[in-house]
Design a protein around this motif. Structure first.
Motif, mmCIF file in Angstrom:
data_model
loop_
_atom_site.group_PDB
_atom_site.id
_atom_site.type_symbol
_atom_site.label_atom_id
_atom_site.label_comp_id
_atom_site.label_asym_id
_atom_site.label_seq_id
_atom_site.Cartn_x
_atom_site.Cartn_y
_atom_site.Cartn_z
ATOM 1 N N VAL A 78 -5.427 20.470 166.339
ATOM 2 C CA VAL A 78 -6.219 20.851 166.920
ATOM 3 C C VAL A 78 -5.822 22.522 167.476
ATOM 4 C CG1 VAL A 78 -7.667 21.547 168.978
ATOM 5 C CG2 VAL A 78 -6.899 19.576 168.480
ATOM 6 N N LYS A 79 -6.904 23.418 166.635
ATOM 7 C CA LYS A 79 -6.514 25.205 166.356
ATOM 8 C C LYS A 79 -6.919 25.897 167.731
ATOM 9 C CE LYS A 79 -6.953 25.903 161.185
ATOM 10 N NZ LYS A 79 -7.684 26.001 160.581
ATOM 11 N N SER A 107 -14.418 16.740 163.557
ATOM 12 C CA SER A 107 -13.480 17.156 162.332
ATOM 13 C C SER A 107 -11.547 17.645 163.206
ATOM 14 C CB SER A 107 -13.749 19.030 162.730
ATOM 15 O OG SER A 107 -13.891 19.040 163.129
ATOM 16 N N GLU A 108 -11.827 17.453 164.241
ATOM 17 C CA GLU A 108 -10.263 17.471 164.680
ATOM 18 C C GLU A 108 -9.425 15.994 164.717
ATOM 19 O OE1 GLU A 108 -10.671 19.446 168.302
ATOM 20 O OE2 GLU A 108 -10.739 20.929 167.339
ATOM 21 N N ASP A 109 -9.856 15.003 164.180
ATOM 22 C CA ASP A 109 -9.526 13.626 164.048
ATOM 23 C C ASP A 109 -8.913 13.702 162.917
ATOM 24 O OD1 ASP A 109 -9.886 12.698 166.994
ATOM 25 O OD2 ASP A 109 -11.898 12.150 166.416
ATOM 26 N N ILE A 165 -0.622 19.141 167.260
ATOM 27 C CA ILE A 165 -0.455 18.141 166.853
ATOM 28 C C ILE A 165 -1.285 16.866 168.778
ATOM 29 C CG2 ILE A 165 0.187 16.002 165.539
ATOM 30 C CD1 ILE A 165 1.399 18.603 164.159
ATOM 31 N N GLN A 166 -1.402 16.578 169.047
ATOM 32 C CA GLN A 166 -2.527 15.483 169.556
ATOM 33 C C GLN A 166 -1.718 14.046 169.135
ATOM 34 O OE1 GLN A 166 -5.857 16.243 170.686
ATOM 35 N NE2 GLN A 166 -5.311 18.232 172.045
ATOM 36 N N LYS A 225 -7.180 8.304 156.511
ATOM 37 C CA LYS A 225 -7.627 9.076 156.390
ATOM 38 C C LYS A 225 -8.851 9.657 156.824
ATOM 39 C CE LYS A 225 -6.520 13.920 153.422
ATOM 40 N NZ LYS A 225 -6.099 14.536 152.967
ATOM 41 N N LEU A 226 -9.234 10.544 158.212
ATOM 42 C CA LEU A 226 -10.173 10.592 158.537
ATOM 43 C C LEU A 226 -11.167 11.762 157.776
ATOM 44 C CD1 LEU A 226 -10.192 9.494 161.931
ATOM 45 C CD2 LEU A 226 -10.682 7.609 160.603
ATOM 46 N N ASN A 227 -10.357 12.888 158.134
ATOM 47 C CA ASN A 227 -10.252 14.191 157.597
ATOM 48 C C ASN A 227 -9.384 14.647 157.144
ATOM 49 O OD1 ASN A 227 -13.429 14.709 159.195
ATOM 50 N ND2 ASN A 227 -12.138 13.938 160.479
#
Length: 724
Positions: free
Chosen positions: A564-565, A663-665, A599-600, A720-722
């Motif tokens: 996440v930015k 998009s963050e996942d 990074i979560q 890899k999701l994104n």
């Protein structure tokens, strides 16, 4: 004409050949104390003591180092031996535990700037016996050796076996470990006894007479002895001695009767003993009377009795067992027809309840008697055996489509079990009654997937991973799953080969993914019921369009990595009794242009282990117990597919969660406990986030877990999701 062993016997030595071999091997082992512990695996009872001693010695290391510590070779810290006194054993202690005053702890300085003594990597939990026993202890050992020699001399020479009765004697640990090491050394030769028969009966003419004494040690190493009974009543065994005995019995194939009555083993000693004899296949009579087992020990013994096929008679008198422990023993007797007698005199059990157990034991005796009678009527000659082997091979050829294919065990499998397995083919039959074939795996068209695995330090590989892209013919659906089997790989193979088909059937019936997963796990568990001592964990991820559904039993995990930015966005937790286990932690990093990225890490599964409060409560409410972090002292996971011998304590009901992909996942990590026991969720996510190729990132996690000392099978899958 005599044989080699007869010509080498001297005055004052046993005349029975088996007893003579035992005596020679015992003397050789005792006279070499520096190599004594090389015969054993590291002792669990020493690990905690070593850590405590290292903490106590830390200040002493600081003072000796003069303020600056440099790397040094192994550091030996001698201790002052204490004399034994009345009422104490040779190690200066009374009862079941021994003092460490007679031992030398081996360690080394950790590193510069870290004044901490750590255990040597080659002897991390072992104790050195070299040059540490006092004269009184050595005199006691020599006296005991003479006593053993006298007992062995009384054995008639015509017998092809011998028994060893050491009741009411007190041993030092060095001498007792020497006895156990002698048994361990003999186990391998005894298992190969059919190959050694020619050597054992070799005539004297095969070796020149003048070389007999020079080569006697070489011959002793190739011979074997047959010890059929070991009696150790009231010998004041320490826990380390019990563990050494346990290791000696694990692979022994000659002892049929073991007597440990009157030793204060307590629950800890019982657990150490059972860890070894659980693998023993020959002990039929076991005396554990007056060992202070209590109900906790009864729970562990009952779990052992459910699994063993060798024990016929067990004595548990005078162990302070109450009705709760009695019920566990009763359940074990009802499930195992091989158990014919359980002695429970002088325990806290009402007489009417003992009568209910007697009826079960009478049934077992009758059933076993009928089976033995039928087997005795069969003429087991060589021709019939050859025909039986041929028939087995034909049965195995008809099982090519069987999902429970255990080819390595088929040659040792009894005929009636092979036929039973063949009848289980109907479990895989479809609606038309024909056996269904395993659905081949396929690649996903949407996500890149990397898989890596290794057998590690285990003798067999029991993990399985499967990936199904375009699941059910839909290019926007995928199924990923990982299974960690135990008791063999049959359960994990069956689950991996059938989850695609079974889950698809329930989804076609318009079930929600949550309902479909629950029904699928229950169905697989039911089909594994005929094999009560195998099981597997499971962690699955079903992705339909942008929605992800997670289900797991056991301690295999699915972890989500997010990037996440600026402002991190955290998914809402699902409604579940165990939501507090799904914690989200953040780690802040920076890119080359100083843009902050968070990074979560989010765990999407729950570790079903008996030590968890919710699982412990469920098990105890069902009538089970948690001992040494295991269900009934046996299984380290509280939910699994299979393991029907622990029903209803081990259940197949999965923990489930779900989320929408954004998009963050960035990726999912599916891995077994061979990874998670050594690498935290946050560490794994941080490592994968730095490697864009999922194949390389899975290999990195696998290799890291192995290099960190994982002793289990290691399996990792990264989805890899994104892009990242």
């Amino acid at each position: 004409m005599g044989n080699i062993m007869d010509k080498s016997k001297g005055a004052g030595e046993p005349v029975n050949q088996d007893a003579f071999i035992f005596w020679k091997m015992l003397k050789k082992t005792y006279d070499d104390p520096e190599k004594l512990l090389d015969h054993f695996n590291s002792f669990m009872v020493d690990q905690q003591k070593n850590l405590q001693k290292m903490d106590d010695d830390e200040d002493n290391v600081d003072s000796r180092s003069g303020g600056s510590v440099t790397e040094s070779p192994n550091l030996h810290i001698p201790t002052n031996p204490q004399n034994s006194s009345n009422g104490k054993n040779s190690n200066g202690t009374s009862g079941g535990e021994n003092s460490d005053s007679n031992y030398v702890v081996i360690g080394q300085i950790a590193s510069k700037g870290d004044n901490k003594l750590i255990a040597s990597p080659t002897h991390s939990s072992k104790i050195s016996f070299a040059y540490t026993e006092n004269p009184q202890t050595e005199q006691l050992n020599q006296t005991m050796l003479q006593t053993i020699n006298c007992k062995l001399q009384l054995i008639p020479p015509e017998l092809n076996h011998f028994t060893l009765n050491l009741d009411n004697h007190v041993f030092s640990e060095r001498l007792f470990l020497s006895i156990c090491a002698t048994i361990i050394n003999n186990n391998k030769n005894y298992q190969n006894r059919h190959l050694a028969t020619t050597l054992k009966e070799s005539p004297i003419t095969t070796v020149k007479k003048k070389k007999i004494q020079q080569e006697i040690d070489q011959f002793i190493q190739q011979y074997y002895f047959t010890l059929t009974k070991l009696s150790l009543k009231k010998t004041m065994l320490s826990h380390r001695s019990v563990e050494a005995l346990s290791q000696a019995l694990a692979m022994n194939r000659s002892i049929v009767e073991l007597d440990l009555g009157g030793n204060e083993l307590e629950c800890r000693g019982v657990a150490l003993l059972l860890s070894g004899i659980r693998e023993n296949k020959t002990i039929t009579r076991l005396n554990l009377s007056d060992v202070r087992a209590y109900d906790e020990g009864a729970f562990m013994i009952s779990a052992y009795l459910m699994a063993t096929k060798s024990i016929r008679i067990i004595d548990l008198s005078s162990n302070h067992i109450s009705e709760k422990g009695f019920e566990a023993l009763k359940q074990a007797a009802s499930r195992n027809i091989h158990i014919q007698s359980i002695y429970l005199y002088e325990n806290n059990i009402d007489q009417p309840k003992l009568h209910s157990l007697q009826s079960i034991l009478t049934r077992n005796t009758c059933v076993q008697g009928v089976i033995d009678h039928l087997l005795d009527q069969i003429p087991w000659n060589r021709k019939i055996k050859n025909r039986l082997q041929s028939f087995k091979k034909s049965v195995m050829q008809t099982r090519t489509n069987s999902t429970l294919n255990i080819s390595q065990e088929d040659e040792r499998t009894p005929l009636f079990r092979l036929l039973s397995k063949q009848s289980q083919l109907q479990l895989n039959a479809g609606a038309n009654g024909t056996p269904s074939h395993t659905i081949p795996e396929s690649e996903s068209t949407r996500f890149k997937v990397g898989k890596s695995e290794t057998i590690g330090k285990r003798p067999t590989m029991e993990d399985r991973m499967v990936t199904y892209g375009s699941y059910r013919g839909d290019t926007e659906s995928e199924l990923f799953a990982i299974f960690d089997g135990h008791g063999g790989r049959a359960a994990s193979d069956y689950a991996a080969d059938n989850i695609n088909r079974i889950l698809s059937e329930h989804l076609q019936q318009q079930k929600t993914p949550e309902e479909a997963f629950k029904l699928t796990f229950t169905q697989i568990n039911t089909q594994l019921t005929p094999w009560p001592f195998i099981g597997t964990t499971a962690a699955c991820a079903y992705i339909h369009k942008s929605h992800v559904y997670i289900a797991n039993v056991g301690d295999s995990r699915v972890v989500l990595g997010r990037m996440v930015k600026q402002t991190p966005i955290v998914h809402e937790n699902n409604d579940n009794d165990q939501d507090n286990t799904q914690t989200t932690t953040t780690t802040t990093t920076t890119t080359s242009n100083e843009t902050k990225v968070t990074i979560q890490t989010k765990r999407l599964t729950f570790d079903h282990r008996p030590v968890e409060d919710s699982e412990r409560s469920r098990i105890t409410n069902a009538g089970g117990t948690v001992l040494n972090g295991r269900v009934n002292g046996m299984l380290a996971v509280s939910r699994a597919l299979g393991d029907s011998f622990l029903t209803p304590y081990v259940i197949p009901e999965p923990y489930q969660s779900s989320f929408e992909i954004t998009s963050e996942d960035k990726f999912l990590i599916l891995a077994c406990d061979g990874v998670w026991d050594l690498i935290s969720d946050e560490e794994a996510v941080l490592i994968v986030s730095k490697i864009s190729d999922p194949e390389k990132s899975s290999e990195t996690l696998r290799d890291l877990a192995f290099n960190m000392g994982s002793t289990d099978n290691i399996s990792v899958m990264v989805v890899k999701l994104n892009d990242y």
